[in-house]
Scaffold this motif. Structure first.
Motif, PDB file in Angstrom:
ATOM      1  N   PHE A  28       0.831  -1.208   0.000  1.00 26.58           N
ATOM      2  CA  PHE A  28       0.000   0.000   0.000  1.00 26.58           C
ATOM      3  C   PHE A  28       0.866   1.259   0.000  1.00 26.58           C
ATOM      4  CE2 PHE A  28      -1.944   3.350   2.648  1.00 26.58           C
ATOM      5  CZ  PHE A  28      -2.958   3.734   1.784  1.00 26.58           C
ATOM      6  N   LYS A  31       3.125   1.235  -3.276  1.00 28.72           N
ATOM      7  CA  LYS A  31       2.364   0.981  -4.509  1.00 28.72           C
ATOM      8  C   LYS A  31       2.926  -0.174  -5.334  1.00 28.72           C
ATOM      9  CE  LYS A  31      -0.239   4.403  -3.423  1.00 28.72           C
ATOM     10  NZ  LYS A  31      -1.198   4.101  -2.386  1.00 28.72           N
ATOM     11  N   LEU A  50      -4.766   8.478   1.606  1.00 30.73           N
ATOM     12  CA  LEU A  50      -5.545   7.879   0.540  1.00 30.73           C
ATOM     13  C   LEU A  50      -6.833   8.632   0.335  1.00 30.73           C
ATOM     14  CD1 LEU A  50      -7.279   4.580   1.542  1.00 30.73           C
ATOM     15  CD2 LEU A  50      -6.243   6.042   3.212  1.00 30.73           C
ATOM     16  N   ASP A  51      -7.395   8.433  -0.831  1.00 30.82           N
ATOM     17  CA  ASP A  51      -8.616   9.105  -1.229  1.00 30.82           C
ATOM     18  C   ASP A  51      -9.795   8.182  -0.964  1.00 30.82           C
ATOM     19  OD1 ASP A  51     -10.087  11.199  -2.381  1.00 30.82           O
ATOM     20  OD2 ASP A  51     -10.103  10.188  -4.331  1.00 30.82           O
ATOM     21  N   LYS A  56      -9.320  13.343   0.698  1.00 28.52           N
ATOM     22  CA  LYS A  56      -8.033  12.782   1.126  1.00 28.52           C
ATOM     23  C   LYS A  56      -8.027  12.636   2.647  1.00 28.52           C
ATOM     24  CE  LYS A  56      -4.978  13.762  -2.635  1.00 28.52           C
ATOM     25  NZ  LYS A  56      -5.196  12.475  -3.216  1.00 28.52           N
ATOM     26  N   ASN A 166      -5.770  -1.557  -1.994  1.00 28.31           N
ATOM     27  CA  ASN A 166      -6.420  -0.270  -1.771  1.00 28.31           C
ATOM     28  C   ASN A 166      -7.774  -0.432  -1.099  1.00 28.31           C
ATOM     29  OD1 ASN A 166      -4.292   1.162  -2.867  1.00 28.31           O
ATOM     30  ND2 ASN A 166      -5.179   1.218  -4.914  1.00 28.31           N
ATOM     31  N   GLU A 170      -9.096   1.414   2.243  1.00 30.14           N
ATOM     32  CA  GLU A 170     -10.299   2.240   2.180  1.00 30.14           C
ATOM     33  C   GLU A 170     -11.308   1.792   3.234  1.00 30.14           C
ATOM     34  OE1 GLU A 170     -11.645   1.904  -1.865  1.00 30.14           O
ATOM     35  OE2 GLU A 170      -9.920   3.029  -2.631  1.00 30.14           O
TER      36      GLU A 170
END
Length: 193
Positions: A28, A31, A50-51, A56, A166, A170
């Protein structure tokens, strides 16, 4: 003009040693899968961004040692965490059974306030369907365990598939933000602040 910086969502990852927790976090953060050989540590702290839903958010991740004899050290991270992430490998049945037998009791004994629990099955790229392996843990077994332990969410992932990585973070961030909002609402009702 003063810019308000939101404090990071604090997450703690636990689970047996050598099940892919650190690789998941490093995948994470960087990437991609780290190329250097894995060196076991007692505690690693990561900070990332992160979005989520177009906003953000900062996230602080504590990756704890998987050896069972570090309970005292881990107990401090449980108290400060807003999300508890319990991990097992889908190709290591012992790590799966350890969730219910060891990790849930430890988390419950160290954390008085009910915090979101995310159950994560790691290393899905190693699970084989063509071999009759009793070591493999199915998705259905993971879902059942999540229900049995009262986890808020269950996800599976592979550190080699960025979409699944991701998604895990999230889910963690969203759970932490919901917990924070609920806690803030409770404090407001109790103290009128």
């Amino acid at each position: 003009m003063v810019i308000k910086v939101e404090k990071p969502v604090h997450c703690t990852l636990v689970g047996d040693a050598m099940i892919g927790k650190s690789t998941l976090v490093q995948s994470f953060m960087q990437k991609h899968i780290p190329q250097t050989p894995y060196v076991a540590t007692v505690l690693e702290t990561y900070e990332g961004c992160l979005d989520v839903d177009g906003h953000k958010h900062n996230i602080s991740i504590l990756d704890n040692a998987g050896q069972h004899d570090y309970e005292t050290m881990r107990s401090c991270s449980y108290k400060d965490s807003e999300v508890l992430v319990l991990c097992y490998s889908v190709v290591d049945r012992n790590s799966f059974e350890s969730i219910k037998e060891f990790w849930v009791p430890e988390v419950n004994s160290c954390s008085r306030r009910r915090k979101p629990i995310i159950l994560v099955g790691t290393q899905t790229d190693l699970r084989t369907s063509d071999v009759d392996s009793s070591e493999n843990v199915t998705n259905r077994e993971g879902e059942k365990l999540a229900k049995d332990i009262g986890a808020d969410t269950f996800v599976e992932c592979s550190a080699h598939v960025s979409e699944t990585v991701n998604h895990v973070f999230e889910v963690m961030t969203t759970a932490g933000l919901k917990f924070r909002k609920k806690k803030h609402g409770l404090m407001k009702r109790m103290f009128g602040k």
